[in-house]
Design an enzyme around this catalytic site. Structure first.
Site, PDB file in Angstrom:
ATOM      1  N   ASP A  67     -44.683  -1.876 -56.721  1.00 11.68           N
ATOM      2  CA  ASP A  67     -43.725  -2.934 -57.050  1.00 11.68           C
ATOM      3  C   ASP A  67     -44.330  -4.315 -56.856  1.00 11.68           C
ATOM      4  O   ASP A  67     -45.412  -4.471 -56.285  1.00 11.68           O
ATOM      5  CB  ASP A  67     -42.451  -2.786 -56.196  1.00 11.68           C
ATOM      6  CG  ASP A  67     -42.755  -2.523 -54.719  1.00 11.68           C
ATOM      7  OD1 ASP A  67     -43.899  -2.746 -54.300  1.00 11.68           O
ATOM      8  OD2 ASP A  67     -41.850  -2.104 -53.999  1.00 11.68           O
ATOM      9  N   ASN A 136     -32.654   0.992 -45.505  1.00  7.86           N
ATOM     10  CA  ASN A 136     -31.529   1.543 -46.262  1.00  7.86           C
ATOM     11  C   ASN A 136     -31.961   2.751 -47.098  1.00  7.86           C
ATOM     12  O   ASN A 136     -31.232   3.202 -47.965  1.00  7.86           O
ATOM     13  CB  ASN A 136     -30.917   0.467 -47.163  1.00  7.86           C
ATOM     14  CG  ASN A 136     -31.926  -0.103 -48.151  1.00  7.86           C
ATOM     15  OD1 ASN A 136     -33.051   0.384 -48.235  1.00  7.86           O
ATOM     16  ND2 ASN A 136     -31.523  -1.105 -48.903  1.00  7.86           N
ATOM     17  N   HIS A 138     -34.581   2.861 -49.152  1.00  4.96           N
ATOM     18  CA  HIS A 138     -35.215   2.580 -50.462  1.00  4.96           C
ATOM     19  C   HIS A 138     -36.679   2.987 -50.449  1.00  4.96           C
ATOM     20  O   HIS A 138     -37.339   2.993 -49.420  1.00  4.96           O
ATOM     21  CB  HIS A 138     -34.997   1.125 -50.894  1.00  4.96           C
ATOM     22  CG  HIS A 138     -35.831   0.081 -50.237  1.00  4.96           C
ATOM     23  ND1 HIS A 138     -35.295  -1.049 -49.651  1.00  4.96           N
ATOM     24  CD2 HIS A 138     -37.173  -0.043 -50.091  1.00  4.96           C
ATOM     25  CE1 HIS A 138     -36.269  -1.803 -49.179  1.00  4.96           C
ATOM     26  NE2 HIS A 138     -37.417  -1.217 -49.423  1.00  4.96           N
TER      27      HIS A 138
HETATM   28  C1  GLP Z   1     -40.533  -3.323 -49.071  1.00  5.12           C
HETATM   29  C2  GLP Z   1     -41.404  -2.539 -50.051  1.00  5.12           C
HETATM   30  C3  GLP Z   1     -41.347  -1.050 -49.785  1.00  5.12           C
HETATM   31  C4  GLP Z   1     -41.539  -0.787 -48.307  1.00  5.12           C
HETATM   32  C5  GLP Z   1     -40.426  -1.428 -47.519  1.00  5.12           C
HETATM   33  C6  GLP Z   1     -40.486  -1.175 -46.033  1.00  5.12           C
HETATM   34  O1  GLP Z   1     -39.232  -3.466 -49.465  1.00  5.12           O
HETATM   35  N1  GLP Z   1     -41.063  -2.778 -51.412  1.00  5.12           N
HETATM   36  O2  GLP Z   1     -42.341  -0.399 -50.559  1.00  5.12           O
HETATM   37  O3  GLP Z   1     -41.566   0.599 -48.056  1.00  5.12           O
HETATM   38  O4  GLP Z   1     -40.504  -2.831 -47.755  1.00  5.12           O
HETATM   39  O5  GLP Z   1     -41.257  -2.158 -45.417  1.00  5.12           O
HETATM   40  P1  GLP Z   1     -41.853  -2.064 -43.968  1.00  5.12           P
HETATM   41  O6  GLP Z   1     -42.973  -1.097 -44.049  1.00  5.12           O
HETATM   42  O7  GLP Z   1     -42.327  -3.465 -43.690  1.00  5.12           O
HETATM   43  O8  GLP Z   1     -40.766  -1.617 -43.064  1.00  5.12           O
END
Ligand code: GLP
Length: 251
Positions: A67, A136, A138
């Site tokens: 992304d 959440n 995702h």
């Molecule tokens: C962002 C990215 C995701 C990632 C998520 C969690 O939203 N688009 O790919 O998994 O953050 O981030 P973190 O690893 O900092 O908790």
């Protein structure tokens, strides 16, 4: 599904790096799907070490990032392009033409999404997809209530995600509200998936992703349907799981 639980963040990072490195050793022209966020940073450090010690080369590797934020310049320190250069691409022997990240400053979002999907197909599909997970549930930027059949598309970020990601920006107002993300269908087409999670704030979404109902409300739950998925978790992220079902690989 395989669940591997290790002691801490560094062991999670090393384990995940070993999985990716093995993929590259077995198939030097592998197509990797890569993730951003704070979770995979340690994994990238270990991958760079494997490169520096001559165990792996990226000369024939192609990468596709999950992304990118919309309307954030590539040189903005918070863009995922910048993150990937800093954490991996500038440190290994990958060719620039083999790096793929959605173009967040495109004039034509729809065309860019179609182009990205086509590129993945032209390269023969993703061999291994690395994922983190949002609180959440995702994956990529596929927020709750996403359609499972979605391919690469534009997404509106969830309030929770904007709040969570604001820690990287000076103010919450600077956090982009939209992004281009591979869809769930794109992710599910990868031949192998490895999801990393660390810390107690991920324990709930990990529990729901593994034991919960398969529902677009918790996008990562769809991974229960993938034939080759491994969760690499530290003890805190795995704390709500039934320990009988976990492979404990404390290093
Ligand atoms: C962002 C990215 C995701 C990632 C998520 C969690 O939203 N688009 O790919 O998994 O953050 O981030 P973190 O690893 O900092 O908790």
């Amino acid at each position: 599904m395989r669940i591997i639980c290790v002691n801490n963040y560094d062991e999670m990072s090393e384990k995940a790096a070993n999985i990716v490195a093995s993929q590259i050793i077995l198939k030097p022209d592998s197509v990797l799907g890569l993730a951003t966020g704070s979770t995979p940073i340690g994994m990238y450090n270990h991958i760079v070490k494997a490169y520096e010690s001559g165990k792996i080369s990226f000369q024939n590797v192609t990468t596709f990032n999950l992304d990118e934020y919309l309307n954030l310049d590539k040189n903005n320190a918070q863009s995922y392009y910048f993150y990937m250069r800093k954490n991996l691409y500038d440190k290994v022997d990958i060719s620039i033409e083999n790096i793929n990240i959605p173009d967040g400053i495109t004039d034509n979002i729809q065309e860019e999404c179609i182009r990205y999907e086509k590129e993945i197909r032209n390269k023969g599909g993703i061999d291994i997809q690395v994922l983190g997970i949002g609180r959440n549930g995702h994956i990529g930027f596929n927020e709750p209530d996403i359609k499972f059949e979605a391919l690469t598309h534009m997404v509106n970020l969830d309030d929770q995600t904007i709040k969570d990601n604001s820690r990287f920006f000076d103010t919450v107002k600077e956090v982009p509200t939209k992004a281009i993300s591979m869809g769930i269908k794109t992710i599910m087409r990868a031949r192998k998936i490895v999801l990393l999670a660390s810390g107690k704030e991920k324990a709930n979404c990990i529990y729901e992703a593994i034991y919960g109902k398969i529902t677009p409300n918790l996008p990562a739950s769809v991974l229960q349907l993938h034939p080759d998925v491994v969760f690499v978790l530290d003890k805190e992220a795995a704390s709500k799981l039934d320990s009988e079902e976990i492979d404990k690989e404390y290093l």
